[in-house]
Design a protein around this motif. Structure first.
Motif, PDB file in Angstrom:
ATOM      1  N   GLY A  48       0.779  -1.235   0.000  1.00 41.59           N
ATOM      2  CA  GLY A  48       0.000   0.000   0.000  1.00 41.59           C
ATOM      3  C   GLY A  48       0.806   1.278   0.000  1.00 41.59           C
ATOM      4  N   ASP A  49       0.091   2.368  -0.301  1.00 39.92           N
ATOM      5  CA  ASP A  49       0.745   3.673  -0.404  1.00 39.92           C
ATOM      6  C   ASP A  49       1.330   4.151   0.909  1.00 39.92           C
ATOM      7  N   THR A  50       0.785   3.707   2.051  1.00 40.63           N
ATOM      8  CA  THR A  50       1.392   4.125   3.318  1.00 40.63           C
ATOM      9  C   THR A  50       2.788   3.538   3.474  1.00 40.63           C
ATOM     10  N   ILE A  51       3.024   2.376   2.884  1.00 39.59           N
ATOM     11  CA  ILE A  51       4.370   1.783   2.906  1.00 39.59           C
ATOM     12  C   ILE A  51       5.268   2.520   1.921  1.00 39.59           C
ATOM     13  N   TRP A  52       4.766   2.746   0.709  1.00 39.58           N
ATOM     14  CA  TRP A  52       5.562   3.440  -0.310  1.00 39.58           C
ATOM     15  C   TRP A  52       5.944   4.841   0.147  1.00 39.58           C
ATOM     16  N   ASP A  53       5.013   5.504   0.854  1.00 44.19           N
ATOM     17  CA  ASP A  53       5.256   6.881   1.291  1.00 44.19           C
ATOM     18  C   ASP A  53       5.947   6.947   2.647  1.00 44.19           C
ATOM     19  N   MET A  72       2.109  -6.582   5.322  1.00 39.53           N
ATOM     20  CA  MET A  72       2.994  -6.207   4.215  1.00 39.53           C
ATOM     21  C   MET A  72       4.214  -5.446   4.728  1.00 39.53           C
ATOM     22  N   THR A  73       4.033  -4.621   5.750  1.00 34.64           N
ATOM     23  CA  THR A  73       5.173  -3.912   6.325  1.00 34.64           C
ATOM     24  C   THR A  73       6.178  -4.913   6.874  1.00 34.64           C
ATOM     25  N   GLY A  74       5.692  -5.960   7.514  1.00 37.79           N
ATOM     26  CA  GLY A  74       6.585  -7.015   8.007  1.00 37.79           C
ATOM     27  C   GLY A  74       7.372  -7.663   6.891  1.00 37.79           C
ATOM     28  N   HIS A  75       6.695  -7.953   5.766  1.00 43.41           N
ATOM     29  CA  HIS A  75       7.394  -8.524   4.605  1.00 43.41           C
ATOM     30  C   HIS A  75       8.489  -7.571   4.123  1.00 43.41           C
ATOM     31  N   VAL A  76       8.130  -6.293   3.971  1.00 46.43           N
ATOM     32  CA  VAL A  76       9.086  -5.312   3.441  1.00 46.43           C
ATOM     33  C   VAL A  76      10.292  -5.181   4.376  1.00 46.43           C
ATOM     34  N   LEU A 115      12.122   0.204  -1.598  1.00 47.40           N
ATOM     35  CA  LEU A 115      11.392  -0.367  -2.730  1.00 47.40           C
ATOM     36  C   LEU A 115      11.683   0.394  -4.026  1.00 47.40           C
ATOM     37  N   TYR A 116      11.674   1.718  -3.942  1.00 45.83           N
ATOM     38  CA  TYR A 116      11.914   2.540  -5.135  1.00 45.83           C
ATOM     39  C   TYR A 116      13.371   2.470  -5.591  1.00 45.83           C
ATOM     40  N   ALA A 117      14.272   2.822  -4.695  1.00 45.76           N
ATOM     41  CA  ALA A 117      15.667   3.033  -5.086  1.00 45.76           C
ATOM     42  C   ALA A 117      16.482   1.740  -5.160  1.00 45.76           C
ATOM     43  N   GLN A 118      16.382   0.903  -4.147  1.00 49.91           N
ATOM     44  CA  GLN A 118      17.202  -0.298  -4.157  1.00 49.91           C
ATOM     45  C   GLN A 118      16.598  -1.403  -5.017  1.00 49.91           C
ATOM     46  N   MET A 119      15.276  -1.557  -4.975  1.00 48.91           N
ATOM     47  CA  MET A 119      14.631  -2.647  -5.720  1.00 48.91           C
ATOM     48  C   MET A 119      14.105  -2.197  -7.089  1.00 48.91           C
ATOM     49  N   ASP A 120      14.152  -0.909  -7.374  1.00 48.92           N
ATOM     50  CA  ASP A 120      13.711  -0.373  -8.660  1.00 48.92           C
ATOM     51  C   ASP A 120      12.264  -0.779  -8.964  1.00 48.92           C
ATOM     52  N   LEU A 121      11.404  -0.630  -7.954  1.00 51.26           N
ATOM     53  CA  LEU A 121       9.988  -0.966  -8.105  1.00 51.26           C
ATOM     54  C   LEU A 121       9.150   0.299  -7.987  1.00 51.26           C
ATOM     55  N   ILE A 122       8.005   0.284  -8.630  1.00 51.00           N
ATOM     56  CA  ILE A 122       7.063   1.405  -8.564  1.00 51.00           C
ATOM     57  C   ILE A 122       5.712   0.836  -8.154  1.00 51.00           C
ATOM     58  N   GLY A 123       5.125   1.422  -7.127  1.00 50.98           N
ATOM     59  CA  GLY A 123       3.903   0.894  -6.539  1.00 50.98           C
ATOM     60  C   GLY A 123       2.708   0.831  -7.453  1.00 50.98           C
ATOM     61  N   PHE A 124       2.611   1.741  -8.409  1.00 53.23           N
ATOM     62  CA  PHE A 124       1.441   1.760  -9.289  1.00 53.23           C
ATOM     63  C   PHE A 124       1.641   0.966 -10.578  1.00 53.23           C
TER      64      PHE A 124
END
Length: 131
Positions: A17-22, A72-76, A29-38
């Motif tokens: 979810g966006d609360t994790i992304w934000d 999901m936060t636990g997974h991340v 997720l963005y920088a190290q894993m090169d992933l985008i939530g949407f």
């Protein structure tokens, strides 16, 4: 779906979810894993209203689900810890490393990224079924 059913009001449900992304783990997720939530790997389109559920057959969007966000936060956090351990092995951190090669680091990073995508994919059917 609007063309087929005459009406469809869907909204994205982000498995991560966006609360994790934000939040504090978003940079990982963005920088190290090169992933985008949407991107498609993380999105399930669900009905934004009862009429869409009825006409289009989409499950209702649950809104914010704190238990899901917590899980999901636990997974991340676990993924981020594994990534940081790989950095240690590679020797990028201040404590040095144990000497894995760049190729080994990149392979571990790629496998972790794929695991994230696969885990989210395995969770999408539950989100799409409304459970």
């Amino acid at each position: 779906m609007t063309a087929r059913h005459g009406y469809c009001r869907a909204a994205p449900f982000l498995v991560i979810g966006d609360t994790i992304w934000d939040g504090e783990h978003g940079a990982f997720l963005y920088a190290q894993m090169d992933l985008i939530g949407f991107d498609d790997w993380n999105v399930v389109m669900l009905a934004a209203d009862a009429r869409t559920t009825q006409l289009c057959g989409l499950p209702a969007h649950p809104g914010s689900v704190p238990a899901h966000t917590q899980a999901m936060t636990g997974h991340v956090i676990r993924w981020k810890t594994r990534y940081e351990f790989a950095l240690e092995e590679f020797g990028v951190t201040a404590t040095g490393g144990q000497g894995i090669t760049r190729e080994q680091f990149e392979a571990q990073k790629g496998a972790l990224r794929q695991e994230i995508i696969d885990t989210v994919a395995s969770m999408k059917p539950r989100a799409a079924s409304g459970s």
